[in-house]
Scaffold this active site. Structure first.
Site, short mmCIF file in Angstrom:
data_model
loop_
_atom_site.label_atom_id
_atom_site.label_comp_id
_atom_site.label_asym_id
_atom_site.label_seq_id
_atom_site.Cartn_x
_atom_site.Cartn_y
_atom_site.Cartn_z
N HIS A 17 0.80 -1.22 0.00
CA HIS A 17 0.00 0.00 0.00
C HIS A 17 0.84 1.27 0.00
CE1 HIS A 17 -2.91 -3.06 1.45
NE2 HIS A 17 -3.67 -2.44 0.59
N HIS A 104 0.56 -16.14 7.34
CA HIS A 104 1.06 -15.03 6.51
C HIS A 104 2.40 -14.59 7.11
CE1 HIS A 104 0.94 -11.90 3.55
NE2 HIS A 104 -0.23 -12.34 3.10
N ASP A 357 -6.96 -13.22 -2.90
CA ASP A 357 -7.09 -14.27 -3.92
C ASP A 357 -7.54 -15.56 -3.25
OD1 ASP A 357 -5.92 -13.23 -6.57
OD2 ASP A 357 -4.43 -12.60 -5.10
#
Ligand SMILES: Cc1cc2nc3c(=O)[nH]c(=O)nc-3n(C[C@H](O)[C@H](O)[C@H](O)COP(=O)(O)O)c2cc1C
Length: 415
Positions: A17, A104, A357
């Site tokens: 970002h 993650h 996704d």
């Protein structure tokens, strides 16, 4: 670090970002005709929001070439390029201030740097791969023009849905396996070999899954939609073939060609496995069936009648097609509720928001092709550097030993 390659060296920058992501490419040969469109076509195949099988994050991923190119020709100086991050919604990620997402990279990045990007995956996000894909497109253009090298990747499985001709679990993995069964057929079926020889990018792109087999692709779509509707995710594999690579590329012993490929592929986010040639299946057949016998090709060079090796022997390319397969895990960010713990150890329930996704493999295809191109390009430049100052025997016949070589001098470069 954030750089890959020795003579064709790519450095990427950017987080999920921040203002932009991109790359500096050092070592691109001068004089290559290059336009933004050459790069854009691969970036558009990688971009999010392509279909209902990918994240809805809507990024156009338009490339801006910054340096190293003038009047449509590379100057040989570093090529700088960037892509703006436009569809940013950092607020979607506020719960990850409290929770490291299971599987993650939030927790490990924080452990490493003591600070982390406040939203999304930061540097571990697949936005980083934009720089690689752009660099790979440049390498690929050179490789195609100079050597006719073709690189094609495709999706070979999603979850338990496999291309019928690929290495789906075979009877030999069942518990009733006959220990005396040495059949080689299953290691790589004739249909799969035929696919590797001929498949094109256009054929692959006819399917939103990027699996070039209509029925399998339909089943994969159903599997991905099922994951999505359950607020879950699913993994898969990508297979890649590289054709027309000259023999002699690869740097034994630590930088063997397949080691470089594995390094390149396992640097892609969400990868968990790499195999080349017959891979794990090859371990099931004896040497007498697994060896690749030699034969004289029409051009007088030696070739092999089979290619279980996957085009690499001793870490050096042998001129046959190079093919390999990469396993991608099911993406970590799911909006299904998960019992986990906050950064401070307080147990809790995380249901991640944000756009993600459900399965990464359709978008991973151009990333795999890009990393393959970077490896071939770098190894080609390294071998060219060696060849251009190598003392060899005359072109009359190939020396088979140092004794035959006898110090006769000739300088040549890789064709
Ligand atoms: C094309 C592509 C898209 C991805 N999209 C997501 C995503 O939407 N959500 C997610 O959690 N991970 C996604 N990933 C994977 C993460 O970036 C990756 O799993 C994370 O950085 C942790 O790194 P590791 O899986 O390599 O250990 C994607 C990976 C690729 C290659």
């Amino acid at each position: 670090m954030s750089s890959f390659g020795t003579l064709f060296r790519v450095t990427t920058y950017g987080e999920s970002h921040c203002a932009s992501v991109g790359a500096i490419i050092d070592g691109c040969p001068p004089g290559l005709a290059l336009s933004a469109q050459d790069v854009q076509s691969q970036l558009s195949r990688r971009r999010p929001g392509q279909s209902n099988l990918t994240t809805p994050r809507d990024e156009k991923d338009l490339v801006h070439l910054q340096s190293g190119i003038e009047h449509g020709v590379t100057l040989g100086t570093p090529i700088g390029l960037l892509v703006k991050n436009e569809d940013q919604r950092p607020k979607d990620y506020s719960e990850t201030d409290l929770y490291p997402r299971p599987s993650h990279a939030d927790y490990t990045y924080l452990q490493k740097y003591g600070v982390k990007a406040s939203s999304g995956g930061g540097r571990s996000s697949a936005r980083e791969t934009i720089g690689r894909v752009a660099a790979g497109a440049i390498a690929e253009k050179y490789l195609r023009q100079a050597h006719g090298i073709q690189i094609v990747a495709f999706v070979s499985s999603v979850g338990k849905v496999h291309l019928p001709s690929s290495r789906a679990p075979s009877a030999s993995t069942a518990s009733n396996v006959d220990e005396e069964d040495d059949e080689a057929e299953d290691a790589l079926s004739p249909e799969f070999r035929a696919l590797l020889e001929k498949v094109t990018r256009e054929e692959v792109d006819r399917f939103p899954t990027r699996c070039p087999h209509p029925e399998t692709s339909d089943r994969m779509i159903k599997r991905i939609i099922r994951a999505k509707e359950a607020n879950d995710s699913i993994g898969g594999t990508v297979t890649c073939v590289i054709r027309n690579v000259p023999p002699g590329l690869g740097e034994p012993v630590f930088d063997k060609f397949e080691a470089k490929l594995a390094h390149a592929m396992l640097s892609i986010p969400a990868t968990k496995a790499f195999e080349i040639g017959s891979g794990f299946r090859g371990t099931e057949v004896p040497g007498s069936k697994h060896n690749d016998p030699y034969v004289r090709r029409e051009n007088g060079n030696l070739g092999t009648t089979t290619n279980w090796s996957g085009g690499v022997q001793g870490g050096i390319t042998n001129g046959e097609d190079i093919y390999f397969r990469i396993g991608f895990k099911s993406p970590a960010t799911i909006s299904q509720e998960q019992e986990t713990a906050q950064y401070d150890g307080t147990p809790g329930t995380l249901a991640a928001r944000g756009r993600h996704d459900p399965c990464v493999v359709p978008r991973a295809v151009p990333i795999v092709e890009a990393m393959a191109a970077l490896v071939v390009m770098d190894e080609l430049l390294i071998q060219n550097a060696r060849r251009s100052c190598q003392l060899t025997a005359s072109t009359q016949g190939y020396p088979t030993s140092a004794r035959e070589h006898n110090g006769r001098m000739q300088i040549h470069s890789v064709k």
